[in-house]
Design a protein around this motif. Sequence first.
Motif, mmCIF file in Angstrom:
data_model
loop_
_atom_site.group_PDB
_atom_site.id
_atom_site.type_symbol
_atom_site.label_atom_id
_atom_site.label_comp_id
_atom_site.label_asym_id
_atom_site.label_seq_id
_atom_site.Cartn_x
_atom_site.Cartn_y
_atom_site.Cartn_z
ATOM 1 N N ALA A 182 -4.670 -4.134 -3.876
ATOM 2 C CA ALA A 182 -4.436 -5.337 -3.074
ATOM 3 C C ALA A 182 -4.073 -4.971 -1.641
ATOM 4 O O ALA A 182 -4.540 -5.607 -0.685
ATOM 5 C CB ALA A 182 -3.329 -6.184 -3.710
ATOM 6 N N LEU A 183 -3.265 -3.945 -1.487
ATOM 7 C CA LEU A 183 -2.876 -3.486 -0.157
ATOM 8 C C LEU A 183 -4.096 -3.003 0.622
ATOM 9 O O LEU A 183 -4.254 -3.307 1.806
ATOM 10 C CB LEU A 183 -1.849 -2.354 -0.299
ATOM 11 C CG LEU A 183 -1.089 -1.920 0.954
ATOM 12 C CD1 LEU A 183 -0.235 -3.068 1.499
ATOM 13 C CD2 LEU A 183 -0.212 -0.710 0.622
ATOM 14 N N LEU A 184 -4.959 -2.276 -0.055
ATOM 15 C CA LEU A 184 -6.166 -1.779 0.589
ATOM 16 C C LEU A 184 -7.077 -2.930 1.001
ATOM 17 O O LEU A 184 -7.608 -2.943 2.125
ATOM 18 C CB LEU A 184 -6.916 -0.845 -0.367
ATOM 19 C CG LEU A 184 -8.263 -0.297 0.119
ATOM 20 C CD1 LEU A 184 -8.076 0.598 1.337
ATOM 21 C CD2 LEU A 184 -8.958 0.482 -1.006
ATOM 22 N N MET A 185 -7.250 -3.899 0.132
ATOM 23 C CA MET A 185 -8.170 -4.990 0.402
ATOM 24 C C MET A 185 -7.675 -5.906 1.521
ATOM 25 O O MET A 185 -8.463 -6.602 2.154
ATOM 26 C CB MET A 185 -8.407 -5.812 -0.868
ATOM 27 C CG MET A 185 -9.052 -5.020 -2.002
ATOM 28 S SD MET A 185 -10.641 -4.302 -1.557
ATOM 29 C CE MET A 185 -11.647 -5.774 -1.479
ATOM 30 N N GLU A 186 -6.353 -5.923 1.780
ATOM 31 C CA GLU A 186 -5.814 -6.725 2.879
ATOM 32 C C GLU A 186 -6.352 -6.268 4.230
ATOM 33 O O GLU A 186 -6.521 -7.078 5.146
ATOM 34 C CB GLU A 186 -4.281 -6.643 2.884
ATOM 35 C CG GLU A 186 -3.608 -7.424 1.788
ATOM 36 C CD GLU A 186 -2.106 -7.201 1.806
ATOM 37 O OE1 GLU A 186 -1.609 -6.511 2.736
ATOM 38 O OE2 GLU A 186 -1.415 -7.689 0.896
ATOM 39 N N ASP A 187 -6.600 -4.959 4.355
ATOM 40 C CA ASP A 187 -7.086 -4.416 5.632
ATOM 41 C C ASP A 187 -7.901 -3.163 5.339
ATOM 42 O O ASP A 187 -7.466 -2.039 5.599
ATOM 43 C CB ASP A 187 -5.913 -4.105 6.563
ATOM 44 C CG ASP A 187 -6.364 -3.813 7.984
ATOM 45 O OD1 ASP A 187 -7.584 -3.668 8.206
ATOM 46 O OD2 ASP A 187 -5.501 -3.720 8.879
ATOM 47 N N LEU A 188 -9.082 -3.376 4.757
ATOM 48 C CA LEU A 188 -9.905 -2.267 4.266
ATOM 49 C C LEU A 188 -10.245 -1.282 5.379
ATOM 50 O O LEU A 188 -10.136 -0.070 5.201
ATOM 51 C CB LEU A 188 -11.179 -2.820 3.623
ATOM 52 C CG LEU A 188 -12.077 -1.826 2.883
ATOM 53 C CD1 LEU A 188 -11.340 -1.216 1.705
ATOM 54 C CD2 LEU A 188 -13.353 -2.516 2.409
ATOM 55 N N GLY A 189 -10.645 -1.798 6.527
ATOM 56 C CA GLY A 189 -11.070 -0.911 7.605
ATOM 57 C C GLY A 189 -9.978 0.010 8.095
ATOM 58 O O GLY A 189 -10.222 1.193 8.352
ATOM 59 N N THR A 190 -8.764 -0.505 8.197
ATOM 60 C CA THR A 190 -7.655 0.293 8.723
ATOM 61 C C THR A 190 -7.077 1.232 7.682
ATOM 62 O O THR A 190 -6.724 2.384 7.984
ATOM 63 C CB THR A 190 -6.542 -0.639 9.253
ATOM 64 O OG1 THR A 190 -7.078 -1.463 10.285
ATOM 65 C CG2 THR A 190 -5.370 0.171 9.800
ATOM 66 N N ARG A 191 -6.968 0.764 6.435
ATOM 67 C CA ARG A 191 -6.240 1.530 5.416
ATOM 68 C C ARG A 191 -7.106 2.486 4.608
ATOM 69 O O ARG A 191 -6.582 3.346 3.909
ATOM 70 C CB ARG A 191 -5.511 0.568 4.473
ATOM 71 C CG ARG A 191 -4.371 -0.158 5.169
ATOM 72 C CD ARG A 191 -3.681 -1.150 4.295
ATOM 73 N NE ARG A 191 -2.560 -1.770 5.011
ATOM 74 C CZ ARG A 191 -2.104 -2.993 4.790
ATOM 75 N NH1 ARG A 191 -2.666 -3.738 3.842
ATOM 76 N NH2 ARG A 191 -1.091 -3.479 5.493
ATOM 77 N N LEU A 192 -8.422 2.354 4.692
ATOM 78 C CA LEU A 192 -9.290 3.196 3.867
ATOM 79 C C LEU A 192 -9.156 4.694 4.176
ATOM 80 O O LEU A 192 -9.090 5.494 3.241
ATOM 81 C CB LEU A 192 -10.737 2.740 3.994
ATOM 82 C CG LEU A 192 -11.732 3.380 3.031
ATOM 83 C CD1 LEU A 192 -11.267 3.273 1.587
ATOM 84 C CD2 LEU A 192 -13.113 2.741 3.186
ATOM 85 N N PRO A 193 -9.115 5.124 5.431
ATOM 86 C CA PRO A 193 -8.951 6.572 5.671
ATOM 87 C C PRO A 193 -7.689 7.145 5.035
ATOM 88 O O PRO A 193 -7.727 8.224 4.426
ATOM 89 C CB PRO A 193 -8.898 6.660 7.205
ATOM 90 C CG PRO A 193 -9.669 5.469 7.673
ATOM 91 C CD PRO A 193 -9.340 4.386 6.693
ATOM 92 N N GLY A 194 -6.562 6.437 5.149
ATOM 93 C CA GLY A 194 -5.336 6.904 4.508
ATOM 94 C C GLY A 194 -5.447 6.890 2.999
ATOM 95 O O GLY A 194 -4.890 7.759 2.317
ATOM 96 N N ALA A 195 -6.172 5.905 2.453
ATOM 97 C CA ALA A 195 -6.366 5.832 1.010
ATOM 98 C C ALA A 195 -7.161 7.033 0.514
ATOM 99 O O ALA A 195 -6.858 7.604 -0.545
ATOM 100 C CB ALA A 195 -7.084 4.530 0.645
ATOM 101 N N VAL A 196 -8.186 7.437 1.265
ATOM 102 C CA VAL A 196 -8.979 8.610 0.889
ATOM 103 C C VAL A 196 -8.099 9.848 0.839
ATOM 104 O O VAL A 196 -8.170 10.649 -0.107
ATOM 105 C CB VAL A 196 -10.155 8.793 1.878
ATOM 106 C CG1 VAL A 196 -10.780 10.173 1.721
ATOM 107 C CG2 VAL A 196 -11.202 7.709 1.657
#
Length: 410
Positions: A274-288
């Motif tokens: 849910a956190l990722l989907m709130e701001d996919l573009g910004t949070r995806l690099p950190g998620a990776v």
Amino acid sequence: MTYGADLARLEFWGRPQAEREQAFAALRATGRPVFVDYAPDAAQPVDGFFALTRHEQIIEVSRNPEVFSSEPTATSLDDPPPVLSEFTGSMISIDDPRHARLRRIVSRAFTPRMIKKFEDDVALVARDIVDRLVERGPCDFVTEVAMPLPLTIICAMMGIPESEYDGVIDATNLIIGVGDPDYVGPDGQDRVSMVAERFAYLHRLMGELAEERRARPSDDLVTALVTANVDGESLTERELGKFFGLLVIAGNETTRTALSHALTLFTDHPDQRALLMEDLGTRLPGAVEEVVRYATPVTWMRRTVTREVDLLGHTYRAGDRVVLYYNSANRDEAVFDRPDVFDITRTPNPHVGFGGPGPHFCLGAHLARREMTVLLRELFTRLPALQATAPPVRQRTSFINGISRLPCAF
């Protein structure tokens, strides 16, 4: 339970991950390297290794390759038998100055134009994979989604024809899947022979491709490698074969593993999804980065001590083997706050999922990050409800934290 002795036993790596993480936490708590005896009950001493489980140990060893050597091998607890030495020992298992020479020649092949082409290819392949997933519906995520992306990209980079894709996957699965019952050959064939056969296949394939590209150059990595020349030096046929084997194995297995863990983690942690989907573009690099830290696709690498040295209060002697457990370093309580928590906003995140600092830091880290980022963005944008529908079936091997099967639906 003697956790140190367990590290050399395949049964240990078949235990639940929580149990293995508990074992590594106990090893880190000792505050010293733990010697792992291959045969602790033997009457005579046998070769073993020191298990390095703390983040600071891995960092210091990685920064000192002249003392902690990658030769004769970085990828096997034992020294390779002669039948395998002919095929193994690419950049990952050699030291400077040979390592620097190879890396310099190979780096010349990765031109900005070629890297841009590969990045464009990743987006196209990712889109095609998700198109087919939408049509297919529930399936095995590993074989239908996680595997095709790195396989297609690395084969496109090398100019490998599609008719050879199955052979490449068979070779990489068997070479990496040490001891996994899913990757066994005909009855009576020993493992060394099976691995030698797969390496020989990859070397033959490289030889055929190299011969074709010399006669008819193309816009691929094989052409760049066979024509690369730095200060009058180029890759020999054996070096080409060894590098080819390293690239197709590392390029396939690690990204496939990381992507499979990503779906598992975002299924098991809906709050992080849910956190990722709130701001996919910004949070995806950190998620990776957090997926790579938490999953640690490559579990360990080996080094061999070249001379007596004191490191962090322990004396190692020439000939000692040390094994760098990246999975344990990435859960080190001294470095990571709440290390057992999957947190895509974690910062800083000084993980060693691509290896420690130094000359052996993963050459393909940029490509792996690119592949993961593009495919996860495509998946979660178009199929936000995608999830694993059962626990993953793990590969039974110590070297790769691999996943064999992972059913998914959306």
